[in-house]
Design a protein around this motif. Structure first.
Motif, PDB file in Angstrom:
ATOM      1  N   ILE A 241       0.834  -1.198   0.000  1.00  0.00           N
ATOM      2  CA  ILE A 241       0.000   0.000   0.000  1.00  0.00           C
ATOM      3  C   ILE A 241       0.873   1.254   0.000  1.00  0.00           C
ATOM      4  N   ASN A 242       0.334   2.353  -0.530  1.00  0.00           N
ATOM      5  CA  ASN A 242       1.061   3.622  -0.511  1.00  0.00           C
ATOM      6  C   ASN A 242       0.713   4.396   0.761  1.00  0.00           C
ATOM      7  N   LYS A 243       1.165   5.622   0.846  1.00  0.00           N
ATOM      8  CA  LYS A 243       0.956   6.400   2.072  1.00  0.00           C
ATOM      9  C   LYS A 243      -0.512   6.719   2.318  1.00  0.00           C
ATOM     10  N   ASN A 244      -1.335   6.582   1.250  1.00  0.00           N
ATOM     11  CA  ASN A 244      -2.777   6.806   1.390  1.00  0.00           C
ATOM     12  C   ASN A 244      -3.530   5.506   1.665  1.00  0.00           C
ATOM     13  N   LYS A 245      -2.758   4.452   1.958  1.00  0.00           N
ATOM     14  CA  LYS A 245      -3.314   3.121   2.276  1.00  0.00           C
ATOM     15  C   LYS A 245      -4.008   2.484   1.081  1.00  0.00           C
ATOM     16  N   GLU A 246      -3.566   2.842  -0.120  1.00  0.00           N
ATOM     17  CA  GLU A 246      -4.155   2.306  -1.345  1.00  0.00           C
ATOM     18  C   GLU A 246      -3.225   1.246  -1.947  1.00  0.00           C
ATOM     19  N   ARG A 247      -3.811   0.115  -2.389  1.00  0.00           N
ATOM     20  CA  ARG A 247      -3.027  -0.876  -3.119  1.00  0.00           C
ATOM     21  C   ARG A 247      -2.708  -0.332  -4.505  1.00  0.00           C
ATOM     22  N   PHE A 248      -1.549  -0.684  -5.038  1.00  0.00           N
ATOM     23  CA  PHE A 248      -1.159  -0.147  -6.342  1.00  0.00           C
ATOM     24  C   PHE A 248      -0.566  -1.206  -7.269  1.00  0.00           C
ATOM     25  N   VAL A 249      -0.517  -2.471  -6.838  1.00  0.00           N
ATOM     26  CA  VAL A 249       0.080  -3.514  -7.665  1.00  0.00           C
ATOM     27  C   VAL A 249      -0.422  -4.874  -7.204  1.00  0.00           C
TER      28      VAL A 249
ATOM     29  N   ARG B 250       9.176 -10.492  -9.508  1.00  0.00           N
ATOM     30  CA  ARG B 250       9.877  -9.525  -8.659  1.00  0.00           C
ATOM     31  C   ARG B 250      10.258  -8.236  -9.392  1.00  0.00           C
ATOM     32  N   ASP B 251      10.705  -8.354 -10.628  1.00  0.00           N
ATOM     33  CA  ASP B 251      11.126  -7.144 -11.338  1.00  0.00           C
ATOM     34  C   ASP B 251       9.949  -6.210 -11.576  1.00  0.00           C
ATOM     35  N   VAL B 252       8.773  -6.783 -11.845  1.00  0.00           N
ATOM     36  CA  VAL B 252       7.579  -5.974 -12.096  1.00  0.00           C
ATOM     37  C   VAL B 252       7.152  -5.262 -10.815  1.00  0.00           C
ATOM     38  N   VAL B 253       7.126  -6.010  -9.712  1.00  0.00           N
ATOM     39  CA  VAL B 253       6.711  -5.420  -8.434  1.00  0.00           C
ATOM     40  C   VAL B 253       7.697  -4.345  -7.988  1.00  0.00           C
ATOM     41  N   SER B 254       8.993  -4.610  -8.149  1.00  0.00           N
ATOM     42  CA  SER B 254      10.013  -3.612  -7.780  1.00  0.00           C
ATOM     43  C   SER B 254       9.832  -2.318  -8.569  1.00  0.00           C
ATOM     44  N   LYS B 255       9.593  -2.459  -9.870  1.00  0.00           N
ATOM     45  CA  LYS B 255       9.398  -1.273 -10.713  1.00  0.00           C
ATOM     46  C   LYS B 255       8.184  -0.475 -10.261  1.00  0.00           C
ATOM     47  N   LYS B 256       7.102  -1.164  -9.928  1.00  0.00           N
ATOM     48  CA  LYS B 256       5.884  -0.484  -9.477  1.00  0.00           C
ATOM     49  C   LYS B 256       6.117   0.251  -8.150  1.00  0.00           C
ATOM     50  N   ILE B 257       6.921  -0.345  -7.281  1.00  0.00           N
ATOM     51  CA  ILE B 257       7.217   0.315  -6.005  1.00  0.00           C
ATOM     52  C   ILE B 257       8.047   1.567  -6.235  1.00  0.00           C
ATOM     53  N   PHE B 258       9.069   1.461  -7.075  1.00  0.00           N
ATOM     54  CA  PHE B 258       9.883   2.646  -7.389  1.00  0.00           C
ATOM     55  C   PHE B 258       9.008   3.766  -7.950  1.00  0.00           C
ATOM     56  N   GLU B 259       8.086   3.422  -8.849  1.00  0.00           N
ATOM     57  CA  GLU B 259       7.194   4.421  -9.443  1.00  0.00           C
ATOM     58  C   GLU B 259       6.290   5.047  -8.386  1.00  0.00           C
ATOM     59  N   GLU B 260       5.803   4.218  -7.465  1.00  0.00           N
ATOM     60  CA  GLU B 260       4.920   4.727  -6.413  1.00  0.00           C
ATOM     61  C   GLU B 260       5.678   5.645  -5.459  1.00  0.00           C
ATOM     62  N   GLU B 261       6.913   5.279  -5.131  1.00  0.00           N
ATOM     63  CA  GLU B 261       7.728   6.129  -4.257  1.00  0.00           C
ATOM     64  C   GLU B 261       7.973   7.494  -4.892  1.00  0.00           C
ATOM     65  N   GLU B 262       8.233   7.471  -6.195  1.00  0.00           N
ATOM     66  CA  GLU B 262       8.466   8.739  -6.894  1.00  0.00           C
ATOM     67  C   GLU B 262       7.182   9.571  -6.947  1.00  0.00           C
ATOM     68  N   LYS B 263       6.071   8.912  -7.200  1.00  0.00           N
ATOM     69  CA  LYS B 263       4.793   9.597  -7.325  1.00  0.00           C
ATOM     70  C   LYS B 263       4.352  10.218  -5.991  1.00  0.00           C
TER      71      LYS B 263
ATOM     72  N   ASP C 192       1.336  -4.570   4.330  1.00  0.00           N
ATOM     73  CA  ASP C 192       0.348  -4.761   5.401  1.00  0.00           C
ATOM     74  C   ASP C 192      -0.087  -6.224   5.486  1.00  0.00           C
ATOM     75  N   ILE C 193       0.156  -6.836   6.640  1.00  0.00           N
ATOM     76  CA  ILE C 193      -0.286  -8.199   6.901  1.00  0.00           C
ATOM     77  C   ILE C 193      -1.043  -8.248   8.232  1.00  0.00           C
ATOM     78  N   THR C 194      -1.414  -7.070   8.754  1.00  0.00           N
ATOM     79  CA  THR C 194      -2.018  -6.970  10.097  1.00  0.00           C
ATOM     80  C   THR C 194      -3.404  -7.593  10.183  1.00  0.00           C
ATOM     81  N   PHE C 195      -4.055  -7.838   9.040  1.00  0.00           N
ATOM     82  CA  PHE C 195      -5.399  -8.406   9.064  1.00  0.00           C
ATOM     83  C   PHE C 195      -5.383  -9.906   9.369  1.00  0.00           C
ATOM     84  N   LYS C 196      -4.193 -10.513   9.377  1.00  0.00           N
ATOM     85  CA  LYS C 196      -4.074 -11.916   9.756  1.00  0.00           C
ATOM     86  C   LYS C 196      -4.024 -12.024  11.278  1.00  0.00           C
ATOM     87  N   PRO C 197      -4.463 -13.138  11.851  1.00  0.00           N
ATOM     88  CA  PRO C 197      -4.397 -13.299  13.307  1.00  0.00           C
ATOM     89  C   PRO C 197      -2.965 -13.172  13.819  1.00  0.00           C
TER      90      PRO C 197
END
Length: 433
Positions: A253-261, A267-280, A289-294
Motif C-alpha cells: 500500500i502507498n501512504k494513502n493506504k491504497e493498493r497499487f500492484v 519480482r522485477d515488475v513489483v520492484s518497478k511499481k514500487i519505485f514508481e509509487e515512491e516517486e509519485k 500490510d499483513i495486520t489483518f491476519k491473526p
C-alpha cells in the motif's frame, strides 16, 4: 605452504556443502570460506524451496520459471531443475531438515509468479535450517576438512586446466593442489550500497573467472527484491521481508493506504511499481500490510521476521512494514553446462556464482536454493565418476610471494569495474561496505 586434496570447494553455502556431501567418501575434500561457515546468502534465505508437486506439475513449474525469466532461460536446465527437485528435497529430509508439515504431509506455500502452492519451508528460516543441517552432516564426514577465514585469491592452472587454488588464511598463503575445483563463492551483493546480502559476498569468483579468461554470462542480470525493510540509515545489509509474506496475503500500500500492484507478479515488475509509487508519492518507501491476519498465526508463521521487525520498532501484527527494493540476487555468473562445468577443464561452478541459465533474466521466487542443490549434486556425481581418470597437474607456485592484501583488493576492483561497465544506470548503487 602447499597442501593436497582431491577436490577443493570454495564456499560453505548450500551449493558448496551439498556438493561436498554428494562426493564419494573416499575422496579428500577441502571446503574453504573467507568468513564464518554460516556467513552465506543460503543462510539468509527465508521463504523456502520450490519443488514440483508431482508429475502433473512439472510442465507448469517449467512454464512459471520460463515466464518469470522472460523466456531467456536455458530450457533444458529448467527441465532438469523441475525433474530433479523432489529427489533433492527428499535428500534434505534425510539429512534432518524439518520442513513444516500439516497433518503429517509437507506444507506448501505460494510466492510471486507461481501459479500454485509449491514451496516447502521451515517457517521463515528455511535457509538457516537447511545450512545448519548440511553443516552438521559435513562435520560428521571424516573426509571433509573445513577452513574458515580462508580467502581464495586465484586459481592454480596449467593452460586451460585448473589444478587448485591460491588462498590466504591468517595472512599465510596456501597453494591448494587438487584434481578438481568447485567454485560456490556466492553472488555480488557486497558491491552494492543497498543489498540483502552479506557484505562479504563481493563477486570474488566472478573476478577470478574474468582474470583467467573463463567464460561468464549475463553479468547485467541483477535482481532487485521488492521488499527489504526500509531504514533511514541502514548499518550493513538490508533486512529482507520474505516474498512469502505476500504469498500469505500481504498487501502493498502507498501512504494513502491504497493498493497499487498485484503483489504476486514477478519480482522485477513489483520492484518497478514500487519505485514508481515512491516517486509519485515523494516517499522513500511503501507499506506492506499483513495486520489483518491473526497475530498468533503471524508470530508462528514468520517468527524471524516478527522478531527482527520488533527490534526495529515495528510490530507486524499491528503495524504496516516499511519496505523498499534492494539488490538481492545475481542471475548471471560463470557460464556452466548442465553438470556445472565451466569453460576451464576440471573447474566447476555452482550456486549464485554460476550461470546455468535456469533463471533467465529474472529469477522465479524460491528457485535459488533449488538450483544450488540440483546442480551441485550433478557436479559431484560427475566428479565421482571421472576423478579416477584425472591426473593432478601441479601448477608451479609464483617465484615472488603473493601479497594477499593486494590480490584481494585487485579482485574487488576487477569485480566493481566490470559491474560498472555492465549495469550503467546503477553505477551510483555500487560499492558499499
Amino acid at each position: 605452504m602447499n597442501v593436497y586434496f582431491d577436490v577443493l570447494i570454495v564456499g560453505t553455502g548450500a551449493a558448496g556443502m551439498y556438493a561436498a556431501l554428494n562426493l564419494r567418501q573416499d575422496l579428500k575434500v577441502l571446503l574453504i570460506t573467507k568468513a564464518e561457515a554460516a556467513e552465506c546468502n543460503s543462510y539468509l534465505a527465508q521463504g523456502g524451496i520450490a519443488v514440483a508437486r508431482d508429475e502433473n506439475d512439472l510442465d507448469s513449474f517449467v512454464e512459471d520459471t520460463l515466464k518469470a525469466g522472460k523466456y531467456e532461460n536455458n530450457v533444458e536446465a529448467v527441465k532438469v531443475l523441475a525433474r530433479e527437485s523432489r529427489e533433492n528435497i527428499n535428500q534434505l529430509i534425510r539429512y534432518g531438515v524439518e520442513f513444516d508439515r500439516e497433518h503429517g504431509d509437507l506444507q506448501y506455500t505460494r510466492e510471486g509468479a507461481h501459479r500454485i502452492n509449491r514451496i516447502v519451508h521451515c517457517k521463515d528460516q528455511t535457509g538457516k535450517k537447511v545450512t545448519e543441517a548440511l553443516y552438521k552432516e559435513v562435520k560428521r564426514r571424516r573426509n571433509i576438512t573445513v577452513f574458515e577465514g580462508t580467502c581464495l585469491i586465484d586459481i592454480l592452472r596449467v593452460g586451460n586446466t585448473c589444478c587448485g587454488g591460491i588462498a590466504v588464511k591468517n595472512g599465510e598463503v596456501f597453494f591448494i593442489h587438487s584434481k578438481f575445483v568447485l567454485l560456490a563463492s556466492g553472488g555480488i551483493g557486497g558491491l552494492f550500497k543497498n543489498s540483502t546480502n552479506y557484505c562479504s559476498v563481493t563477486g570474488d569468483g566472478i573476478a577470478i573467472a574474468l582474470k583467467n579468461g573463463i567464460k561468464v554470462k549475463n553479468l547485467n542480470y541483477i535482481q532487485i527484491h521488492p521488499t527489504a525493510f526500509y531504514e533511514e540509515a541502514p548499518n550493513g545489509r538490508r533486512f529482507l521481508i520474505s516474498e512469502a509474506v505476500r504469498g500469505e496475503g500481504g498487501k502493498l500500500i502507498n501512504k494513502n493506504k491504497e493498493r497499487f500492484v498485484d503483489e504476486l507478479l514477478p519480482r522485477d515488475v513489483v520492484s518497478k511499481k514500487i519505485f514508481e509509487e515512491e516517486e509519485k508519492t515523494h516517499m522513500p518507501y511503501v507499506g506492506l500490510d499483513i495486520t489483518f491476519k491473526p497475530a498468533a498465526y503471524l508470530v508462528k508463521r514468520f517468527p524471524g521476521i516478527y522478531r527482527e521487525c520488533l527490534k526495529k520498532g515495528v510490530d507486524i501484527t499491528r503495524n504496516v512494514i516499511p519496505v523498499t527494493p534492494a539488490q538481492h540476487y545475481f542471475m548471471g555468473g560463470i557460464e556452466v553446462d548442465l553438470y556445472a562445468q565451466t569453460s576451464m577443464k576440471n573447474l566447476f561452478a555452482c550456486g549464485e556464482v554460476s550461470c546455468t541459465g535456469v533463471h533467465g533474466a529474472n529469477r522465479l521466487a524460491s528457485n535459488s536454493l533449488l538450483e544450488a542443490l540440483v546442480f551441485s549434486r550433478r557436479a559431484a556425481k560427475l566428479i565421482n565418476s571421472t576423478i579416477d581418470f584425472v591426473n593432478r597437474l601441479d601448477a608451479k607456485a609464483p617465484d615472488i610471494p603473493l601479497n594477499p592484501d593486494i590480490e584481494q583488493k585487485r579482485n574487488r576492483e576487477i569485480a566493481i569495474q566490470k559491474f560498472k561497465e555492465v549495469i550503467g544506470g546503477l553505477k551510483s548503487e555500487l560499492v558499499s561496505c
